[in-house]
Design an enzyme around this catalytic site. Structure first.
Site, PDB file in Angstrom:
ATOM      1  N   TRP A  31      47.072  49.474   1.390  1.00  0.00           N
ATOM      2  CA  TRP A  31      46.133  50.494   0.916  1.00  0.00           C
ATOM      3  C   TRP A  31      45.932  51.506   2.026  1.00  0.00           C
ATOM      4  O   TRP A  31      45.791  51.133   3.182  1.00  0.00           O
ATOM      5  CB  TRP A  31      44.804  49.833   0.529  1.00  0.00           C
ATOM      6  CG  TRP A  31      43.895  50.756  -0.215  1.00  0.00           C
ATOM      7  CD1 TRP A  31      42.833  51.425   0.292  1.00  0.00           C
ATOM      8  CD2 TRP A  31      43.977  51.100  -1.605  1.00  0.00           C
ATOM      9  NE1 TRP A  31      42.235  52.173  -0.689  1.00  0.00           N
ATOM     10  CE2 TRP A  31      42.923  51.996  -1.879  1.00  0.00           C
ATOM     11  CE3 TRP A  31      44.842  50.748  -2.631  1.00  0.00           C
ATOM     12  CZ2 TRP A  31      42.706  52.535  -3.138  1.00  0.00           C
ATOM     13  CZ3 TRP A  31      44.620  51.278  -3.883  1.00  0.00           C
ATOM     14  CH2 TRP A  31      43.563  52.159  -4.119  1.00  0.00           C
ATOM     15  N   ILE A  92      38.055  53.715   4.024  1.00  0.00           N
ATOM     16  CA  ILE A  92      37.414  55.036   4.116  1.00  0.00           C
ATOM     17  C   ILE A  92      36.206  55.065   3.185  1.00  0.00           C
ATOM     18  O   ILE A  92      36.301  54.672   2.020  1.00  0.00           O
ATOM     19  CB  ILE A  92      38.416  56.152   3.756  1.00  0.00           C
ATOM     20  CG1 ILE A  92      39.608  56.127   4.732  1.00  0.00           C
ATOM     21  CG2 ILE A  92      37.724  57.518   3.782  1.00  0.00           C
ATOM     22  CD1 ILE A  92      40.748  57.056   4.367  1.00  0.00           C
ATOM     23  N   HIS A  98      31.052  49.762  -2.064  1.00  0.00           N
ATOM     24  CA  HIS A  98      32.291  48.995  -1.871  1.00  0.00           C
ATOM     25  C   HIS A  98      32.713  48.996  -0.400  1.00  0.00           C
ATOM     26  O   HIS A  98      33.106  47.965   0.137  1.00  0.00           O
ATOM     27  CB  HIS A  98      33.392  49.590  -2.760  1.00  0.00           C
ATOM     28  CG  HIS A  98      34.691  48.885  -2.697  1.00  0.00           C
ATOM     29  ND1 HIS A  98      34.900  47.668  -3.292  1.00  0.00           N
ATOM     30  CD2 HIS A  98      35.857  49.222  -2.097  1.00  0.00           C
ATOM     31  CE1 HIS A  98      36.154  47.278  -3.065  1.00  0.00           C
ATOM     32  NE2 HIS A  98      36.755  48.214  -2.351  1.00  0.00           N
ATOM     33  N   ARG A 137      42.392  58.699  14.379  1.00  0.00           N
ATOM     34  CA  ARG A 137      42.425  57.404  15.052  1.00  0.00           C
ATOM     35  C   ARG A 137      43.708  56.616  14.780  1.00  0.00           C
ATOM     36  O   ARG A 137      43.856  55.489  15.224  1.00  0.00           O
ATOM     37  CB  ARG A 137      41.206  56.587  14.632  1.00  0.00           C
ATOM     38  CG  ARG A 137      39.918  57.140  15.210  1.00  0.00           C
ATOM     39  CD  ARG A 137      38.678  56.643  14.454  1.00  0.00           C
ATOM     40  NE  ARG A 137      37.457  57.128  15.057  1.00  0.00           N
ATOM     41  CZ  ARG A 137      36.961  58.359  14.912  1.00  0.00           C
ATOM     42  NH1 ARG A 137      37.621  59.242  14.188  1.00  0.00           N
ATOM     43  NH2 ARG A 137      35.829  58.716  15.483  1.00  0.00           N
TER      44      ARG A 137
END
Length: 163
Positions: A31, A92, A98, A137
Site C-alpha cells: 500500500w 497517510i 483509520h 521522508r
C-alpha cells in the site's frame, strides 16, 4: 531538533557496524507502493553498503502496513537464524480515524514481536499528515526512513551479539 531542519539519513555522528555476519529480513507494505518502494530501495542499498551479503537479505511484500506485524512474526518463526526484521510501510492521514488505529496497532505489534523473539524488529513505517511529507521522508529532502531503518537494524543486531 525539528524534522524540517535535518536529514534523517545523516549518520555521520555515529558508528555503523559491519553487517557481514548478519541475516536480515525486510517486510515491505504494498500500500502506498511509490513511497514504500523508495523506503525498500533505501534499506536494501544501506544493508548492502554496510556489508550484508545479498543472500543474507530476505525480502517479502505484504498488502499493507497493518500486515507488517504478522509478517515479522511469521518470518522470525520460520527463519530462526534471522538477526533482525525491518518493517517498512507508509500510512497517510485521511479523513477518518483509520489512520490512528493502523498506526497504533502497527507500532504496538512491532514492539510485541520484537519482545516475543528477543530480536530487533524495526519500525520503518512513515506516519505522515500528507503525501508530500511521505515523499520528503522516502528519499526526498529529509532523507530516507528506509536508510534509517536499515542502520537501526544493524546497530540493534550488533547490540544483540555484544550485550
Amino acid at each position: 531538533m525539528a524534522t524540517q531542519l535535518k536529514n534523517l539519513s545523516d549518520f555521520s555522528h555515529t558508528t555503523v557496524p559491519n553487517g557481514a555476519a548478519f541475516k536480515i529480513a525486510i517486510a515491505v507494505a504494498e500500500w502506498n507502493a511509490e513511497i514504500t518502494g523508495s523506503l525498500y530501495n533505501g534499506a536494501l542499498k544501506t544493508l548492502l553498503d554496510h556489508g550484508v551479503a545479498e543472500e543474507n537479505i530476505l525480502s517479502i511484500a505484504v498488502p499493507g502496513s497493518f500486515e507488517l506485524t504478522s509478517a515479522a512474526d511469521i518470518l522470525l518463526k520460520k527463519h530462526q537464524d534471522l538477526d533482525a526484521v525491518i518493517c517498512l510501510g507508509c500510512v497517510i492521514q485521511g479523513d477518518t480515524k483509520h489512520f490512528d488505529f493502523i498506526c497504533d496497532a502497527v507500532a504496538h505489534g512491532v514492539t510485541q514481536v520484537s519482545v516475543k523473539y528477543s530480536k530487533p524488529v524495526i519500525f520503518g513505517v512513515l506516519t505522515t499528515n500528507d503525501l508530500q511529507q511521505a515523499i520528503d521522508r522516502a528519499g526526498g529532502k529529509h532523507g530516507n526512513k528506509g536508510d534509517e531503518a536499515a542502520i537501526t537494524a544493524l546497530k540493534m543486531s550488533e547490540l544483540a551479539v555484544t550485550a
